[in-house]
Enzyme design. Sequence first.
Site, short mmCIF file in Angstrom:
data_model
loop_
_atom_site.label_atom_id
_atom_site.label_comp_id
_atom_site.label_asym_id
_atom_site.label_seq_id
_atom_site.Cartn_x
_atom_site.Cartn_y
_atom_site.Cartn_z
N GLY A 1 -22.44 -7.72 -6.27
CA GLY A 1 -23.25 -8.15 -7.39
C GLY A 1 -24.17 -7.10 -7.94
N SER B 1 -12.24 -2.52 -0.73
CA SER B 1 -11.48 -3.27 -1.73
C SER B 1 -11.49 -2.56 -3.08
CB SER B 1 -12.07 -4.67 -1.89
OG SER B 1 -13.42 -4.59 -2.31
N ARG B 2 -10.56 -2.97 -3.92
CA ARG B 2 -10.55 -2.55 -5.32
C ARG B 2 -11.28 -3.59 -6.15
NH1 ARG B 2 -7.19 1.72 -6.15
NH2 ARG B 2 -5.49 2.08 -4.66
N SER C 1 -15.28 -6.68 -11.07
CA SER C 1 -16.35 -5.69 -11.23
C SER C 1 -15.80 -4.42 -11.89
CB SER C 1 -16.94 -5.33 -9.86
OG SER C 1 -15.98 -4.66 -9.07
N THR D 1 -15.15 0.04 -4.06
CA THR D 1 -15.29 1.29 -3.30
C THR D 1 -13.98 2.06 -3.28
OG1 THR D 1 -17.07 0.43 -1.90
CG2 THR D 1 -15.76 2.24 -1.01
N ASP E 1 -21.19 -20.39 -5.27
CA ASP E 1 -21.96 -19.83 -4.17
C ASP E 1 -21.68 -20.65 -2.92
OD1 ASP E 1 -23.31 -17.81 -5.60
OD2 ASP E 1 -24.70 -19.29 -6.42
#
Length: 507
Positions: free
Chosen positions: A183, A209-210, A214, A218, A271
Amino acid sequence: MGSRNGDHDAGHLRAKRVGIDTYLEPVAYMHADCPVCRSEGFEAQTRIKLTSGSISIIATLNVVRSAFLAIDEAGLSEAAWRSLGVRDGDRVEVSHPEPLESFSSVRGKIYGRAMSEAGFRGVIRDVVAGRYSNIELAAFITACAGDRLSSAETVALTRAMVAAGECLAWPDRIVVDKHCVGGLPGNRTTPIVVAIVCAAGLTMPKTSSRAITSPAGTADAMETLAPVDLDLRAMRRVVEKEGGCVVWGGAMGLSPADDILIRVERPLDFDSDGQLAASVLSKKIAAGSTHVVIDIPVGPTAKVRSADQAERLSARLIEIGAAFGLTVRTIQTDGLQPVGRGIGPALEARDVVAVLTQEPRAPADLRDRAVLLAGAIFEMGGHAPQGGGAATALEALESGAAWAKFQAICEAQGGLRTPPLASHRRDFLSSAAGRVASIDNRKLARIAKFAGAAAAPAAGLDLHLRLGQEIARGEPIFTLHAETPGELEYAWRYAELHAGAISMAPL
């Protein structure tokens, strides 16, 4: 293309690769006049079973009413094509799938009944096998959302997710890892933390992860610096040689249900502490970790929006980790604004290298957060006393040991690269003088995505301001980076319509 009136084997069609990216969801396309569709009663959105040799997959059917497909062809999305392992023209058997018996457990959960461990195992096994449609996945996620998962159910879900994939084992007594719940754009601490920790001799086989929703994951940022698409054997070689790695976890088969669930979960924006804990910890357990530090950024436009929510999530993560013998430490961090300057794969990679090489203009907030997290790992791993981890981490960074280790890891993964530069750039200027009062992380992330990130590695934005900083009229707030003029213009228009992504208070 085959004839519309050709001969057809009952229940068989010719495979055709149509080049449509449906991410992880296998999709099949058939002509409305296809004899198999008519004989079997298949309609749009029907779930069908495709078989080639010994391999079978479940796909969602889309119906075509043009000459795009011949009536004896089955068009396959990229996900279906990869999973089925066919070539153009191969015969594919089309049939009805077996009944989805595990969904009865989901129905029970929807009506308020607790789901058993066997129920979770059945659901996750079918999810990984591709038997759940997006609608059925959304129903499962909704049934487990909010506070609907007890601690026992969260443990059962975590165990089912681990059991559905590969599990790694390492000879070291302590194997460390870190994770950020997300986030927060630009929060690319992982490569720095891995370099610092491995330089000191700890083992940290980091799978990342790709991006899904977002502007960069990373693995996307790291891929602009070194290859990340390693198989399990290659990953082991890197870790055995250098003590750690930063690779894409998708090729490892670790908790494979997680990526499938996240694909549907994130657009719903639910959530759920239980689902998040199972998602995060199943990956860590499957990767063979023994000690994990989890970064929880807190802010109104971060994933975790209050300190109370962060406390509840922390307690759940620690509790579930303990059930598997996993030591978990959580750290609440500032989630009010992005970390570093770059938002987008190459721009974030540039910030990582700037910190590791100690460039004068390296983002101080990225360096400080990486040092904090690496320090916590040192304390958990016994490499530093309580309260002394950050100093140990900073020493590894300032001595150059972390940069040397990072270069060695990149070389072991296939060679250090220079991140690409965008062909098109444009400054977004302040329309008035003021002081930065607030930053909307989600809107900035969306602007970077509209510029082309993460699909275009060099795309994104460079943020020039921090909270509380003063700016004169006409000074740049951020610089857009894009690989095409159209994407630059698209992001620019969105930024103009949402100028409140960065709110100014008058001086």
